[in-house]
Design a protein around this motif. Structure first.
Motif, PDB file in Angstrom:
ATOM      1  N   UNK A 173       0.839  -1.197   0.000  1.00 44.12           N
ATOM      2  CA  UNK A 173       0.000   0.000   0.000  1.00 44.12           C
ATOM      3  C   UNK A 173       0.876   1.250   0.000  1.00 44.12           C
ATOM      4  N   UNK A 174       1.964   1.230   0.773  1.00 38.75           N
ATOM      5  CA  UNK A 174       2.901   2.358   0.776  1.00 38.75           C
ATOM      6  C   UNK A 174       3.373   2.683  -0.636  1.00 38.75           C
ATOM      7  N   UNK A 175       3.755   1.652  -1.380  1.00 46.33           N
ATOM      8  CA  UNK A 175       4.289   1.859  -2.733  1.00 46.33           C
ATOM      9  C   UNK A 175       3.212   2.431  -3.641  1.00 46.33           C
ATOM     10  N   UNK A 176       1.993   1.887  -3.540  1.00 46.29           N
ATOM     11  CA  UNK A 176       0.893   2.397  -4.350  1.00 46.29           C
ATOM     12  C   UNK A 176       0.643   3.879  -4.039  1.00 46.29           C
ATOM     13  N   UNK A 177       0.554   4.214  -2.750  1.00 44.29           N
ATOM     14  CA  UNK A 177       0.275   5.599  -2.359  1.00 44.29           C
ATOM     15  C   UNK A 177       1.415   6.530  -2.766  1.00 44.29           C
ATOM     16  N   UNK A 178       2.645   6.044  -2.699  1.00 48.57           N
ATOM     17  CA  UNK A 178       3.776   6.858  -3.134  1.00 48.57           C
ATOM     18  C   UNK A 178       3.683   7.141  -4.636  1.00 48.57           C
ATOM     19  N   UNK A 179       3.234   6.150  -5.407  1.00 45.97           N
ATOM     20  CA  UNK A 179       3.052   6.374  -6.832  1.00 45.97           C
ATOM     21  C   UNK A 179       2.039   7.478  -7.108  1.00 45.97           C
ATOM     22  N   UNK A 180       0.940   7.481  -6.362  1.00 44.89           N
ATOM     23  CA  UNK A 180      -0.063   8.543  -6.537  1.00 44.89           C
ATOM     24  C   UNK A 180       0.522   9.888  -6.125  1.00 44.89           C
ATOM     25  N   UNK A 181       1.304   9.891  -5.050  1.00 42.80           N
ATOM     26  CA  UNK A 181       1.909  11.146  -4.597  1.00 42.80           C
ATOM     27  C   UNK A 181       2.869  11.710  -5.643  1.00 42.80           C
ATOM     28  N   UNK A 182       3.616  10.836  -6.337  1.00 43.14           N
ATOM     29  CA  UNK A 182       4.508  11.315  -7.387  1.00 43.14           C
ATOM     30  C   UNK A 182       3.734  12.025  -8.489  1.00 43.14           C
ATOM     31  N   UNK A 183       2.554  11.512  -8.809  1.00 45.45           N
ATOM     32  CA  UNK A 183       1.749  12.171  -9.835  1.00 45.45           C
ATOM     33  C   UNK A 183       1.194  13.504  -9.343  1.00 45.45           C
ATOM     34  N   UNK A 184       0.950  13.619  -8.033  1.00 43.76           N
ATOM     35  CA  UNK A 184       0.567  14.915  -7.472  1.00 43.76           C
ATOM     36  C   UNK A 184       1.698  15.929  -7.636  1.00 43.76           C
TER      37      UNK A 184
END
Length: 648
Positions: free
Chosen positions: A536-547
């Motif tokens: 989940x951390x990795x998934x959320x970090x991916x979304x944060x990179x797009x932010x």
């Protein structure tokens, strides 16, 4: 409880006896401290020297460098001796006398043409945890009007800032809790040197605590012989009436700070050797000249006189005190039995003295938290969510903290697991992770204390402060990835990765904080939590990179839009117009890869760090969005069904 009673009885007896003894102050002595660094290397880091912000000790350089040459723009850093030094005597109110010599070099970095900006300073600071602002603040202060962290400094300033009263772009100044120098001198006329000429120079700073005078000498070249006191020329600069007393605690931290501006010609500051000696007054604590024999009065007939001895009154006082304590403990015990986890309850009001500053996480009492947050005053509130309220607090040693107070309803199902996890995270120290300063599991309260990071969270910068340059955004992404990869390497997870959980310090270094602990997964089993947390951390970090790339919040359907633009070959449309499109698209690709199914290419955080540092070739993304990729839920903070596409 018996140990507590015995301690109180002994303390009461000693206190009562001491009321009859009038101790005279002991003899005055001189406490001396000296340290010497002929050179600097990797072995000095953490053991002797604490590096903050952009300060570094490159392996082959043999010098402290502020900032690192790789990131010289708009940076600030400090290199602080790791142990506090006694520089003030509270009884006499006299500051210590000290002398420091150091060799330094200030140069214009890779492109040394044109005017440079920045400066180096020798600092005396109240803690070893704070880095000041870049630019004209020279890494000394967080704000020109700051009152809670006063710093004494001798600045070697290479830029003229008229608003600060600078006499020239090549001057020395004495700063007493302010960026405006209390005294200054032109280095060209006083010493015949140009501070940022790229040559190795040496400086001597001597302070006479008795006469309140400070002398500075700067000379070209450096050798041990030149730095000896008897070999120094007489044409130094002396400033009288420099009283450091109002700006000193008994123990302070010493070292160097430096900064650069955001212009085209930042400079590098190197400190290549350093000696320091200090002497401060103190008084010995000596035993009373009276003896037990002098208290024994035996009559001529061998009987003890009929006068009631003082020890009888002491005994009566102690018995009364013990009875009061036993009654109080009885009622407190009855009250505590109504709460779970009584083994973690602390007696409110029993404050422990903390080392200043603390170097590890501590258990705080509720009384200390009340004091730090002004009894959870509304003026101290930083924010809130459905599970907690966050406050700004100030500890007794003057350092600022963030106090997160969890609601009882959110904590009850998972409190014991949360207690264990908080203590484990409290042991973690990494440059890109906000340190947990302590916790409080007192009565019904569950509270976690973090180190305060003054520049706020990433979401405020992305969505509230205007344009953030790409170089800074990319640095934030890499810093966050480093912190998250370190957590995962220790078998831990963050469980709350988002822009509001990434904090920015004065050097624009990113620190991952505001951990989710076990609350993110609610009542999920421990086995399920262990299985999905890092994914989940990795998934959320991916979304944060797009932010970061787009400047848009995730609640706007960002993930769906990113995949749609990837499918149509128009990913550049998502990139913020102010950014470097090529590098930003690569970061976006890494972010999309983080949202893939685990068995279809989702990388580990170690691999993500390699991609961001261009150490690993970037694999090709699928041409279409995976059908099992579940949408992100901004309301729960997790992917739909807690899966993030990992198990579908």
């Amino acid at each position: 409880m018996f140990h507590l009673l015995i301690s109180i009885i002994l303390s009461s007896t000693i206190l009562a006896q001491s009321s009859h003894n009038h101790h005279k102050p002991g003899p005055e002595i001189t406490l001396k401290k000296s340290l010497s660094f002929p050179t600097f290397g990797p072995n000095n880091i953490n053991q002797d020297i604490t590096l903050l912000g952009s300060a570094a000790i490159p392996p082959q350089a043999g010098c402290i460098q502020i900032p690192e040459p790789e990131n010289p723009h708009s940076s600030a850093g400090r290199a602080i001796y790791a142990s506090p030094v006694r520089l003030f005597d509270p009884s006499s109110r006299l500051p210590a006398s000290f002398e420091t010599t150091f060799s330094f070099r200030i140069w214009g970095g890779p492109d040394d043409s044109g005017p440079t900006s920045g400066g180096l300073s020798f600092v005396i600071a109240p803690d070893e945890l704070t880095t000041g602002r870049p630019g004209p603040w020279l890494g000394m202060l967080n704000d020109a009007c700051e009152d809670d962290l006063k710093v004494v400094a001798v600045e070697l300033d290479t830029r003229m800032n008229p608003e600060f009263g600078d006499p020239s772009d090549n001057h020395v100044g004495v700063n007493l809790g302010s960026i405006v120098s209390a005294a200054s001198a032109n280095a060209s006329s006083a010493f015949g040197v140009r501070l940022n000429d790229g040559e190795l120079h040496w400086a001597s700073i001597a302070y006479d605590g008795t006469n309140k005078s400070l002398s500075i000498f700067i000379g070209p070249g450096f050798s041990v012989e030149k730095a000896r006191p008897e070999a120094r020329p007489e044409n130094g600069v002396r400033f009288d009436n420099i009283d450091l007393s109002p700006y000193l605690n008994e123990y302070m931290f010493i070292g160097f700070s430096g900064s650069t501006g955001d212009d085209n010609h930042p400079q590098i500051h190197s400190v290549c050797s350093w000696n320091f000696t200090s002497a401060t007054r103190a008084r010995l604590r000596v035993p009373s000249p009276e003896s037990c024999a002098s208290k024994i009065m035996v009559g001529d007939d061998g009987n003890i006189p009929s006068k009631t001895p003082s020890s009888f009154y002491i005994f009566v006082a102690v018995v009364a005190l013990v009875l009061m304590i036993m009654i109080s403990l009885f009622f407190n015990r009855k009250k505590r039995e109504s709460y779970e986890f009584s083994d973690e309850m602390a007696v409110v009001g029993m404050e422990k003295k903390r080392p200043v500053p603390p170097n590890r996480a501590w258990k705080f009492s509720l009384a200390e938290i009340y004091s730090a947050t002004r009894r959870f005053g509304e003026s101290q509130v930083l924010g809130s969510d459905r599970n907690s309220v966050t406050y700004k607090g100030s500890l007794l040693n003057g350092s600022n903290v963030v106090v997160k107070r969890f609601s009882m309803e959110a904590v009850i199902p998972v409190r014991r697991r949360m207690m264990e996890e908080v203590k484990t995270i409290g042991k973690i120290r990494h440059p890109n992770i906000v340190p947990v300063r302590g916790w409080c599991f007192d009565n019904q309260e569950t509270i976690v204390l973090y180190e305060y990071v003054g520049n706020g969270s990433l979401d405020k910068w992305l969505f509230g402060f205007g344009v953030v340059p790409w170089t800074r955004r990319f640095k934030v992404v890499k810093d966050t990835a480093e912190g998250l990869a370190y957590l995962h390497s220790k078998g831990l997870a963050h469980k709350n990765v988002k822009a509001s959980s990434v904090f920015i310090d004065v050097s624009f270094r990113a620190l991952l904080g505001d951990f989710g602990f076990v609350l993110s997964l609610g009542e999920a089993s421990a086995r399920f939590e262990a299985m999905v947390s890092q994914k989940v951390d990795i998934f959320e970090f991916g979304v944060m990179m797009m932010e970061v790339v787009s400047g848009r919040g995730r609640e706007t359907g960002l993930l769906d839009l990113a995949w749609a633009l990837h499918e149509s070959g128009e990913k550049a449309k998502l990139v913020d117009r102010s950014l470097n499109p090529d590098q930003a698209v690569r970061v976006m690709d890494v972010g999309l890869m983080c949202t893939l199914n685990e068995n279809r290419g989702r990388p580990s955080m170690e691999e993500v760090v390699g991609y961001l540092n261009s150490e690993r070739p970037l694999p090709d993304l699928p041409t279409t969005r995976p059908v099992s990729l579940f949408p992100y839920s901004s309301t729960t903070g997790l992917c739909s069904g807690y899966s993030c596409g990992s198990f579908k």
